[in-house]
Scaffold this active site. Structure first.
Site, PDB file in Angstrom:
ATOM      1  N   GLU A 139       0.833  -1.202   0.000  1.00  0.00           N
ATOM      2  CA  GLU A 139       0.000   0.000   0.000  1.00  0.00           C
ATOM      3  C   GLU A 139       0.869   1.252   0.000  1.00  0.00           C
ATOM      4  O   GLU A 139       0.619   2.193  -0.769  1.00  0.00           O
ATOM      5  CB  GLU A 139      -0.925   0.009   1.215  1.00  0.00           C
ATOM      6  CG  GLU A 139      -2.018  -1.030   1.155  1.00  0.00           C
ATOM      7  CD  GLU A 139      -2.832  -1.101   2.436  1.00  0.00           C
ATOM      8  OE1 GLU A 139      -2.736  -0.178   3.274  1.00  0.00           O
ATOM      9  OE2 GLU A 139      -3.583  -2.083   2.595  1.00  0.00           O
ATOM     10  N   ASP A 163      -8.498   0.429   0.413  1.00  0.00           N
ATOM     11  CA  ASP A 163      -7.165   0.566   1.004  1.00  0.00           C
ATOM     12  C   ASP A 163      -6.524   1.902   0.654  1.00  0.00           C
ATOM     13  O   ASP A 163      -5.825   2.491   1.472  1.00  0.00           O
ATOM     14  CB  ASP A 163      -6.251  -0.573   0.536  1.00  0.00           C
ATOM     15  CG  ASP A 163      -6.700  -1.919   1.068  1.00  0.00           C
ATOM     16  OD1 ASP A 163      -7.125  -1.983   2.242  1.00  0.00           O
ATOM     17  OD2 ASP A 163      -6.638  -2.900   0.313  1.00  0.00           O
ATOM     18  N   SER A 207      -9.113   0.872   7.029  1.00  0.00           N
ATOM     19  CA  SER A 207      -9.613  -0.051   6.016  1.00  0.00           C
ATOM     20  C   SER A 207      -9.255  -1.458   6.486  1.00  0.00           C
ATOM     21  O   SER A 207      -8.436  -1.642   7.364  1.00  0.00           O
ATOM     22  CB  SER A 207      -8.994   0.246   4.650  1.00  0.00           C
ATOM     23  OG  SER A 207      -7.618  -0.028   4.659  1.00  0.00           O
ATOM     24  N   GLU A 213      -8.526  -1.303  -3.847  1.00  0.00           N
ATOM     25  CA  GLU A 213      -8.348  -2.393  -2.892  1.00  0.00           C
ATOM     26  C   GLU A 213      -7.034  -3.062  -3.279  1.00  0.00           C
ATOM     27  O   GLU A 213      -6.860  -3.497  -4.423  1.00  0.00           O
ATOM     28  CB  GLU A 213      -9.512  -3.381  -2.980  1.00  0.00           C
ATOM     29  CG  GLU A 213      -9.461  -4.490  -1.976  1.00  0.00           C
ATOM     30  CD  GLU A 213      -9.612  -4.008  -0.540  1.00  0.00           C
ATOM     31  OE1 GLU A 213      -9.005  -4.663   0.337  1.00  0.00           O
ATOM     32  OE2 GLU A 213     -10.307  -3.005  -0.280  1.00  0.00           O
TER      33      GLU A 213
END
Length: 136
Positions: free
Chosen positions: A9, A39, A29, A52
């Site tokens: 991420e 995310d 999240s 995501e």
């Protein structure tokens, strides 16, 4: 895997900033809240993305239908384009729309590397920098 997911991420947020998008990891999240949060949220004033994020060392990944449902709900409310951003080991990021995923008999979603390469988009295409013809 959580450690790798968080790192993925962060790496993707950095890449989005480099493409001219304001981007952030969505706080809470992944189940810490009942709100449908992806995310990553990103935008450049013209294009808004809800992503995501999934990372894997395997050639197949499964995604809970609840995560896809939450991504779609958030995107609809926010006005964002929903994507699943997948980082297969030794590959660049691949982005797919929820409709590109295959539904399993248990009503979750599955994605194989071959399908991801066939249907997926790269970061430049998702951010509007060029049109991808194929990832293979």
């Amino acid at each position: 895997m959580v450690k790798n997911g968080t790192r993925g991420e962060r790496d993707l947020v950095k890449l989005l900033w480099e493409k001219g998008f304001a981007a952030m990891r969505a706080p809470a999240s992944g189940g810490a809240t009942k709100k449908p949060l992806p995310d990553i949220i990103a935008g450049n004033g013209e294009i808004y993305l809800a992503i995501e994020v999934k990372t894997t060392a395997r050639e197949r990944i499964y995604i809970d239908s609840e995560k896809i449902g939450a991504l779609l709900r958030f995107s609809d409310i926010f006005g964002a384009r929903p994507y699943i951003g997948i980082k297969f080991r030794y590959r660049d990021w691949i982005f797919l729309s929820p409709g590109d995923l295959e539904l399993t008999p248990s009503s979750n979603y599955r994605l194989d590397l071959d399908i991801a390469l066939e249907r997926g988009r790269d970061l430049d295409e998702v951010t509007g920098n060029h049109r991808q013809t194929r990832l293979r």
